[in-house]
Design a protein around this motif. Structure first.
Motif, PDB file in Angstrom:
ATOM      1  N   ILE A  37       5.145  44.717  20.462  1.00 31.14           N
ATOM      2  CA  ILE A  37       5.603  44.424  21.869  1.00 31.14           C
ATOM      3  C   ILE A  37       6.037  43.054  22.235  1.00 31.14           C
ATOM      4  CG2 ILE A  37       5.115  44.956  24.630  1.00 31.14           C
ATOM      5  CD1 ILE A  37       3.944  47.727  23.355  1.00 31.14           C
ATOM      6  N   ASP A  38       5.089  42.078  21.754  1.00 28.01           N
ATOM      7  CA  ASP A  38       5.176  40.709  22.257  1.00 28.01           C
ATOM      8  C   ASP A  38       6.407  40.216  21.320  1.00 28.01           C
ATOM      9  OD1 ASP A  38       2.985  40.935  23.741  1.00 28.01           O
ATOM     10  OD2 ASP A  38       1.549  39.960  22.242  1.00 28.01           O
ATOM     11  N   PHE A  39       6.585  40.805  20.255  1.00 29.65           N
ATOM     12  CA  PHE A  39       7.866  40.241  19.484  1.00 29.65           C
ATOM     13  C   PHE A  39       9.117  40.667  20.142  1.00 29.65           C
ATOM     14  CE2 PHE A  39       5.625  40.920  14.969  1.00 29.65           C
ATOM     15  CZ  PHE A  39       4.900  39.708  15.146  1.00 29.65           C
ATOM     16  N   GLU A  40       8.991  41.765  20.650  1.00 32.54           N
ATOM     17  CA  GLU A  40      10.354  42.325  21.501  1.00 32.54           C
ATOM     18  C   GLU A  40      10.401  41.250  22.802  1.00 32.54           C
ATOM     19  OE1 GLU A  40      10.454  46.919  20.681  1.00 32.54           O
ATOM     20  OE2 GLU A  40       9.073  46.309  22.162  1.00 32.54           O
ATOM     21  N   ASP A  41       9.349  41.036  23.457  1.00 31.65           N
ATOM     22  CA  ASP A  41       9.540  40.192  24.793  1.00 31.65           C
ATOM     23  C   ASP A  41       9.869  38.812  24.295  1.00 31.65           C
ATOM     24  OD1 ASP A  41       8.862  42.388  26.104  1.00 31.65           O
ATOM     25  OD2 ASP A  41       6.532  41.562  26.324  1.00 31.65           O
ATOM     26  N   GLU A  42       9.188  38.031  23.406  1.00 31.98           N
ATOM     27  CA  GLU A  42       9.772  37.018  22.757  1.00 31.98           C
ATOM     28  C   GLU A  42      10.782  36.503  22.379  1.00 31.98           C
ATOM     29  OE1 GLU A  42       9.183  32.925  22.030  1.00 31.98           O
ATOM     30  OE2 GLU A  42       7.669  33.983  23.015  1.00 31.98           O
ATOM     31  N   PHE A  43      11.534  37.591  21.666  1.00 32.37           N
ATOM     32  CA  PHE A  43      12.840  37.150  20.883  1.00 32.37           C
ATOM     33  C   PHE A  43      13.842  38.245  21.691  1.00 32.37           C
ATOM     34  CE2 PHE A  43       9.589  36.341  17.512  1.00 32.37           C
ATOM     35  CZ  PHE A  43      10.068  35.124  17.237  1.00 32.37           C
ATOM     36  N   ASP A  44      13.449  38.889  22.792  1.00 34.34           N
ATOM     37  CA  ASP A  44      14.489  39.841  23.503  1.00 34.34           C
ATOM     38  C   ASP A  44      15.324  40.635  22.598  1.00 34.34           C
ATOM     39  OD1 ASP A  44      15.614  40.648  25.748  1.00 34.34           O
ATOM     40  OD2 ASP A  44      17.471  39.369  25.562  1.00 34.34           O
ATOM     41  N   ILE A  45      14.432  41.301  21.693  1.00 35.63           N
ATOM     42  CA  ILE A  45      14.869  42.369  20.813  1.00 35.63           C
ATOM     43  C   ILE A  45      14.263  43.667  21.111  1.00 35.63           C
ATOM     44  CG2 ILE A  45      15.445  40.665  19.109  1.00 35.63           C
ATOM     45  CD1 ILE A  45      12.786  41.565  17.612  1.00 35.63           C
ATOM     46  N   GLU A  46      14.885  44.701  20.644  1.00 39.36           N
ATOM     47  CA  GLU A  46      14.159  46.175  20.720  1.00 39.36           C
ATOM     48  C   GLU A  46      13.756  46.554  19.168  1.00 39.36           C
ATOM     49  OE1 GLU A  46      15.413  50.275  22.475  1.00 39.36           O
ATOM     50  OE2 GLU A  46      15.613  48.337  23.785  1.00 39.36           O
ATOM     51  N   VAL A  47      12.499  46.773  18.872  1.00 35.51           N
ATOM     52  CA  VAL A  47      12.081  47.326  17.503  1.00 35.51           C
ATOM     53  C   VAL A  47      11.827  49.031  17.573  1.00 35.51           C
ATOM     54  CG1 VAL A  47      10.395  47.118  15.987  1.00 35.51           C
ATOM     55  CG2 VAL A  47      11.034  45.095  17.304  1.00 35.51           C
ATOM     56  N   SER A  48      12.520  49.623  16.640  1.00 34.56           N
ATOM     57  CA  SER A  48      12.428  50.905  16.651  1.00 34.56           C
ATOM     58  C   SER A  48      10.906  51.269  16.049  1.00 34.56           C
ATOM     59  CB  SER A  48      13.449  51.559  15.901  1.00 34.56           C
ATOM     60  OG  SER A  48      13.292  51.348  14.604  1.00 34.56           O
TER      61      SER A  48
END
Length: 79
Positions: free
Chosen positions: A47-58
């Motif tokens: 979730i932190d990766f998604e927030d930091e990089f503005d991505i969505e991880v399935s």
């Protein structure tokens, strides 16, 4: 890639119980085995990766993230 790797290290740091292993981390470093991150915290890290990089991880991609290198590959493919 190295910039993403360094950001991944920073994001993982608060969840990591083995800071020495994190300092010496390579792409083969396992979140669960080497860094002593529990599986519930791995969800928080994604979730932190998604927030930091503005991505969505399935969910499937998240399930495949086991090492630092896995995380970098998933993030790099999306940014």
């Amino acid at each position: 890639m190295s910039e993403i790797f360094e950001k991944v290290k920073t994001i993982v740091s608060p969840y990591c119980k083995n800071q020495e292993a994190l300092a010496a981390a390579t792409e083969e470093t396992s979140f669960l085995d080497d860094l002593s991150v529990n599986s519930a915290r791995l969800v928080d890290i994604v979730i932190d990766f998604e927030d930091e990089f503005d991505i969505e991880v399935s969910d499937d991609e998240a399930d495949a993230i086991r090492t630092m290198g896995d995380a970098v590959k998933v993030i790099n493919a999306k940014v």
